[in-house]
Motif scaffolding. Sequence first.
Motif, PDB file in Angstrom:
ATOM      1  N   SER A 157      84.096  76.349 -10.428  1.00 38.72           N
ATOM      2  CA  SER A 157      82.766  75.981 -10.912  1.00 38.72           C
ATOM      3  C   SER A 157      82.879  75.062 -12.121  1.00 38.72           C
ATOM      4  N   GLY A 158      81.980  74.069 -12.180  1.00 30.68           N
ATOM      5  CA  GLY A 158      81.932  73.183 -13.338  1.00 30.68           C
ATOM      6  C   GLY A 158      82.676  71.888 -13.169  1.00 30.68           C
ATOM      7  N   ARG A 159      83.438  71.736 -12.085  1.00 30.15           N
ATOM      8  CA  ARG A 159      84.156  70.471 -11.895  1.00 30.15           C
ATOM      9  C   ARG A 159      83.580  69.696 -10.723  1.00 30.15           C
ATOM     10  N   SER A 160      83.649  68.373 -10.823  1.00 27.96           N
ATOM     11  CA  SER A 160      83.232  67.525  -9.713  1.00 27.96           C
ATOM     12  C   SER A 160      84.291  67.570  -8.615  1.00 27.96           C
ATOM     13  N   PHE A 161      83.871  67.302  -7.389  1.00 23.86           N
ATOM     14  CA  PHE A 161      84.840  67.254  -6.300  1.00 23.86           C
ATOM     15  C   PHE A 161      84.461  66.163  -5.309  1.00 23.86           C
ATOM     16  N   SER A 162      85.469  65.694  -4.582  1.00 21.04           N
ATOM     17  CA  SER A 162      85.291  64.602  -3.630  1.00 21.04           C
ATOM     18  C   SER A 162      84.920  65.129  -2.252  1.00 21.04           C
ATOM     19  N   ALA A 218      80.118  69.903 -18.889  1.00 19.96           N
ATOM     20  CA  ALA A 218      81.086  70.918 -18.479  1.00 19.96           C
ATOM     21  C   ALA A 218      81.981  71.297 -19.648  1.00 19.96           C
ATOM     22  N   ALA A 219      82.611  72.461 -19.525  1.00 20.71           N
ATOM     23  CA  ALA A 219      83.535  72.912 -20.572  1.00 20.71           C
ATOM     24  C   ALA A 219      84.676  71.918 -20.745  1.00 20.71           C
ATOM     25  N   GLY A 271      67.145  61.855 -14.035  1.00 19.78           N
ATOM     26  CA  GLY A 271      67.700  61.739 -15.378  1.00 19.78           C
ATOM     27  C   GLY A 271      68.030  63.071 -16.021  1.00 19.78           C
ATOM     28  N   ASN A 272      67.970  64.148 -15.251  1.00 18.97           N
ATOM     29  CA  ASN A 272      68.257  65.478 -15.790  1.00 18.97           C
ATOM     30  C   ASN A 272      69.743  65.801 -15.653  1.00 18.97           C
ATOM     31  N   PRO A 273      70.284  66.550 -16.605  1.00 23.44           N
ATOM     32  CA  PRO A 273      71.710  66.905 -16.513  1.00 23.44           C
ATOM     33  C   PRO A 273      71.967  67.879 -15.368  1.00 23.44           C
ATOM     34  N   TYR A 274      73.135  67.746 -14.776  1.00 22.71           N
ATOM     35  CA  TYR A 274      73.569  68.702 -13.762  1.00 22.71           C
ATOM     36  C   TYR A 274      74.065  69.968 -14.452  1.00 22.71           C
ATOM     37  N   ILE A 291      90.343  56.896 -13.047  1.00 23.70           N
ATOM     38  CA  ILE A 291      89.560  57.199 -14.241  1.00 23.70           C
ATOM     39  C   ILE A 291      90.209  58.448 -14.819  1.00 23.70           C
ATOM     40  N   LEU A 292      91.097  58.240 -15.759  1.00 23.46           N
ATOM     41  CA  LEU A 292      91.968  59.318 -16.222  1.00 23.46           C
ATOM     42  C   LEU A 292      91.210  60.544 -16.731  1.00 23.46           C
ATOM     43  N   PRO A 293      90.232  60.396 -17.631  1.00 24.22           N
ATOM     44  CA  PRO A 293      89.555  61.605 -18.113  1.00 24.22           C
ATOM     45  C   PRO A 293      88.839  62.361 -17.004  1.00 24.22           C
ATOM     46  N   MET A 294      88.383  61.631 -15.974  1.00 29.46           N
ATOM     47  CA  MET A 294      87.609  62.267 -14.913  1.00 29.46           C
ATOM     48  C   MET A 294      88.485  63.149 -14.030  1.00 29.46           C
ATOM     49  N   TRP A 295      89.557  62.568 -13.472  1.00 27.77           N
ATOM     50  CA  TRP A 295      90.357  63.392 -12.563  1.00 27.77           C
ATOM     51  C   TRP A 295      91.126  64.463 -13.324  1.00 27.77           C
ATOM     52  N   ARG A 296      91.489  64.176 -14.568  1.00 26.46           N
ATOM     53  CA  ARG A 296      92.175  65.205 -15.352  1.00 26.46           C
ATOM     54  C   ARG A 296      91.262  66.397 -15.635  1.00 26.46           C
ATOM     55  N   ALA A 297      89.968  66.126 -15.861  1.00 27.55           N
ATOM     56  CA  ALA A 297      89.024  67.222 -16.106  1.00 27.55           C
ATOM     57  C   ALA A 297      88.932  68.129 -14.889  1.00 27.55           C
TER      58      ALA A 297
END
Length: 543
Positions: free
Chosen positions: A47-52, A159-160, A172-175, A255-261
């Motif tokens: 939970s909390g992470r994006s996925f493809s 996300a954390a 325009g609302n946050p996920y 996108i380093l910060p994105m996939w690392r998160a």
Amino acid sequence: MKKRVFPFCLILFLCLFTLFPENSRAADGDITLTLTVPTAANSTIASGRSFSVQGTLDAANGTVIPEDAVLTITLTDGSGNTVQTVSQNQKNNDNVDVSNPLVSYYDKSDPNRDNLKSAGMAEILYDPTDSTASLKNGTTKCYYSDTQFRGVIVGATHAAIDDHMNYVDGSGNPYTALDDGTYTIEVTLTDKDGTSLATANSDITIGTNPNKVLARFSPNDHFAKVQTWADQKGYTVYNDPFPGYFSQGDVFAEILPMWRAADITEYTQGKVHMVVYNMKGSSSSYSVELGYLQSVGAISDPDRFAAYYYDIGEPSLTVPEAGIDLTGTIVPFASGDTLALTRADTVTDGTLDNTINTESPAILATDTDLTDGVTVAPGTDLAIQGVTAPIQLDSADVKNNGDNSYTLNNKISTLAYTLDNGSQSWTEEKSVETLKRVDNSDWSNPSELEFSHVLTIPDSMAGQNLSVSVVGYDKHGHKVDGTEENFSVVVEDPTPSPSPTISTASSNNVPTGLTQTSPALELAALLLSLSLLLLGVRLHRNY
């Protein structure tokens, strides 16, 4: 004569239509849509992470997907409620923000990033009419072509573990982070009027994988063994691409910060099983996953972390000219241990510390069990191979780089070998800075936690028995618990044994059953017999 133009034109039109038929309009059943990501093995997502979400499109019967077809990815919860939607209504959309400062692109032959632009990196698609707002709009992060599609389901805006993308929904609302539970991914392709052309769906779980693997994906033979081992144990290996890690044919960007998160989020819960092999300092295994675990103090928690290694130091070791053909097994460090000695190799002269040629190992012989001692000839170089486990670092030694990577400034960095031959002892200090595995092309891949230490056994030690004790120290000079090891080295004595003394009279000349007697003794015995005989005659006369 009256001209008949119309029939002639009709015939011509029919001929042209036959020779150059129009591409068939897509209809339901002519296009096959297949979901390939998430895979079944990676269908439990933290939970909390994006996925493809990715897959393939296959058009049959000459069908061509319309330029304005609409591809939609819908995520619904267990109650059938739609919780997120991503869509794209333009095939091969190349409105890609290739100049985005978060994007790392390494192809110097493509300075304008044209190849990246046409490859369709969904994470940075935007609407030219409002580039700033649309770049943050998570509902448009979807791309499709005639053969494939990909999209991103956003984990959470705040996300954390921050992915730096700041996606919001269409209003325009946050996920917000998804609750744990079962969800269904449905991908549909329709024409602009909403007529279905293809559809597919798959179930996923938002939750925690209880056991996951931390290991390098290279070299291939290593990763194949890790995957087999993980499958046997029921541990999860994260093979699916994380959002922000883009690889399509010859085009690679990240996108380093994105996939690392996304990567880190999977390691925030559950137990991590780390296979220590080929741990390059800049690798995601070391600087991202291990770095995060160090930052939260998980290394010292046996419920959160365990370390493993190859019992022979390598996935396999083959040296035909030395008759060596070994297969490695992944084993855990013994309880409380942070050091393991895996092999003692007799190596050729000139072998350097912390260097192994993987194509042409300079190994003459090897011993994979040091507990019963090692036997070597004098004048030999003995290379001790081994591995160290990560040790829990103080917070001052863990630097957060601000891009979801970490710099680790401490580890077991020195081993002290104390050798004792019974009359004297001496100590040699060896670095555990990096082990370089090289091949004949001079390619190298340094590993932070492994070592190869050469001990020279001079000719003067012939016939001696050496006891060797080992202890490890960190970069601050502090002794590290669990690094004490001991083994013995028997140095052969090549001096030939003296030949036995052979008597003048060989026992081979003595008849079987007789005792050999010297001539002097035989003469003395004869004289004694004569004396006794004469004495007997005299006594007889006296009587």
